[in-house]
Scaffold this motif. Structure first.
Motif, mmCIF file in Angstrom:
data_model
loop_
_atom_site.group_PDB
_atom_site.id
_atom_site.type_symbol
_atom_site.label_atom_id
_atom_site.label_comp_id
_atom_site.label_asym_id
_atom_site.label_seq_id
_atom_site.Cartn_x
_atom_site.Cartn_y
_atom_site.Cartn_z
ATOM 1 N N ILE A 183 0.825 -1.203 0.000
ATOM 2 C CA ILE A 183 0.000 0.000 0.000
ATOM 3 C C ILE A 183 0.859 1.253 0.000
ATOM 4 O O ILE A 183 0.606 2.191 -0.762
ATOM 5 N N ALA A 184 1.889 1.283 0.864
ATOM 6 C CA ALA A 184 2.726 2.469 1.021
ATOM 7 C C ALA A 184 4.008 2.333 0.197
ATOM 8 O O ALA A 184 4.249 1.328 -0.460
ATOM 9 N N GLY A 185 4.844 3.380 0.270
ATOM 10 C CA GLY A 185 6.131 3.354 -0.403
ATOM 11 C C GLY A 185 6.103 4.070 -1.743
ATOM 12 O O GLY A 185 5.034 4.356 -2.295
ATOM 13 N N PRO A 186 7.280 4.380 -2.296
ATOM 14 C CA PRO A 186 7.352 5.161 -3.541
ATOM 15 C C PRO A 186 6.756 4.466 -4.752
ATOM 16 O O PRO A 186 6.378 5.126 -5.714
ATOM 17 N N ASN A 187 6.695 3.135 -4.726
ATOM 18 C CA ASN A 187 6.053 2.396 -5.811
ATOM 19 C C ASN A 187 4.789 1.683 -5.348
ATOM 20 O O ASN A 187 4.301 0.774 -6.025
ATOM 21 N N GLY A 188 4.271 2.104 -4.180
ATOM 22 C CA GLY A 188 3.101 1.455 -3.613
ATOM 23 C C GLY A 188 1.808 1.826 -4.310
ATOM 24 O O GLY A 188 1.769 2.715 -5.178
ATOM 25 N N PRO A 282 10.815 7.426 -7.031
ATOM 26 C CA PRO A 282 12.090 6.719 -7.150
ATOM 27 C C PRO A 282 12.838 7.145 -8.408
ATOM 28 O O PRO A 282 12.245 7.534 -9.406
ATOM 29 N N ALA A 283 14.153 7.070 -8.331
ATOM 30 C CA ALA A 283 14.972 7.449 -9.475
ATOM 31 C C ALA A 283 14.854 6.413 -10.577
ATOM 32 O O ALA A 283 14.759 5.218 -10.318
ATOM 33 N N ILE A 284 14.859 6.892 -11.827
ATOM 34 C CA ILE A 284 14.875 5.988 -12.969
ATOM 35 C C ILE A 284 16.269 5.376 -13.066
ATOM 36 O O ILE A 284 17.272 6.085 -12.992
#
Length: 339
Positions: A183-188, A282-284
């Motif tokens: 659910i959470a996080g930069p890719n959540g 997030p960085a590519i």
């Protein structure tokens, strides 16, 4: 407008699960794989068409949506066993409320690296175009649901850009590769929905495939952007319950968990909306400078462009073909360096 809870059905067999879904008057979703006929006469699973007669059992449901079964197709069979035409033969056999596009999921067990994720986004764009065209031909355009794919939030934006023709007010767009996502996080899940909420036109709404029920209080924060979620998580709960109690996982047991799970989702919808902390994208990943890897990347990019433009089919990309294409580019680079 409340988020709609859609029940993912494991099958359309007449019995306790279907009877409970009818009594609950909840919209439902069925996977194309659940309606498939398979034969193992040759020693391996061979797709033999659709079990169309089962669709008669769907009478009495509040509504029924159709999903292309992208994850199952990739995980079990290595790709779709059915073509776009096959899929729409199923889509025309019942008045489905929504008909989701074929798509190419990007879960880690399916797409092992960044390049594969990008490949699958391009294939999803083309599959959406093919499905849209077929839906128009068959008079089903108003029921067609485009599907976005990606790994990072920016990937879903890239996919939406490729499907710009579908991003019209009033459209419900599916968001794939979400059922195994945190659910959470930069890719959540919340990060993906938040990014789409920022970049999509007003009036475009989202259906979150396989969303965790625990995400509902966070999804409420996006107002009317999120139209619905679906899940078969109750089936997992039933399996655990059966194992714990040392009883059979019967359809009657699954039906009890179906109703329990649905009640829990409505309880979560009554909770106050929760707002996630600001998310740093997030960085590519940086591109390599190795000449052969550069050639591979260029080959993939060229093939992706041809798939998206319609010059190649969405299922034509293979590793061997990519390497051959890259070898031609690599030789061209060497010839230029020697000139």
């Amino acid at each position: 407008m409340a988020i709609e809870i859609v029940i993912g059905l494991p099958h359309l067999n007449e019995g306790p699960i279907l009877a409970r879904a009818r009594r609950m008057v909840q919209p439902a979703l069925i996977s194309a794989n659940a309606l498939s006929r398979w034969s193992k006469a040759k020693g391996w699973p061979e797709w033999r068409g659709w079990r169309l007669a089962q669709l008669a059992n769907a009478q009495g449901l509040a509504s029924l949506d159709l999903d292309s079964a992208g994850f199952v197709a990739m995980k079990r069979y290595g790709g779709y066993a059915w073509s776009v035409d096959d899929y729409f033969r199923l889509a025309t056999a019942y008045p489905f409320r929504r008909i989701a596009s074929l798509d190419y999921c990007t879960e880690h067990e399916i797409a092992g690296d960044r390049e594969e994720v990008l490949d699958r986004i391009s294939r999803t764009i083309r599959a959406n175009r093919d499905c849209r065209d077929r839906a128009r031909d068959l008079g089903l355009a108003d029921r067609f649901m485009p599907v976005l794919q990606g790994r990072m939030p920016a990937d879903y934006e890239r996919c939406a850009e490729g499907l710009w023709w579908s991003m019209q007010p009033g459209t419900v767009v599916g968001v794939g590769s979400m059922c195994r996502r945190e659910i959470a996080g930069p890719n959540g899940l919340v990060a993906v929905v938040a990014h789409l909420d920022r970049i999509l036109p007003t009036g475009v709404r989202l259906h979150i495939f396989g969303a965790k029920g625990a995400a509902l209080p966070w999804l409420k924060d996006f107002g009317e952007r999120v139209a619905s979620i679906d899940s078969q998580a109750y089936g997992i709960a039933a399996r655990r319950d059966a194992h714990r109690r040392r009883v059979s996982k019967t359809d009657a047991l699954v039906a009890e968990h179906l109703q329990r799970w649905t009640r829990l989702q409505f309880q979560r919808l009554r909770e106050p909306a929760r707002r996630a902390a600001p998310i740093v994208a997030p960085a590519i990943p940086e591109l390599t400078l190795d000449p052969w890897e550069v050639a591979i990347a260029e080959a993939r990019a060229e093939i992706r462009a041809l798939i998206e433009s319609g010059d190649l089919e969405h299922d034509e990309m293979t590793i061997g073909w990519i390497e051959q294409w890259a070898a031609d580019l690599y030789r061209t680079q060497l010839d230029r360096a020697d000139a």
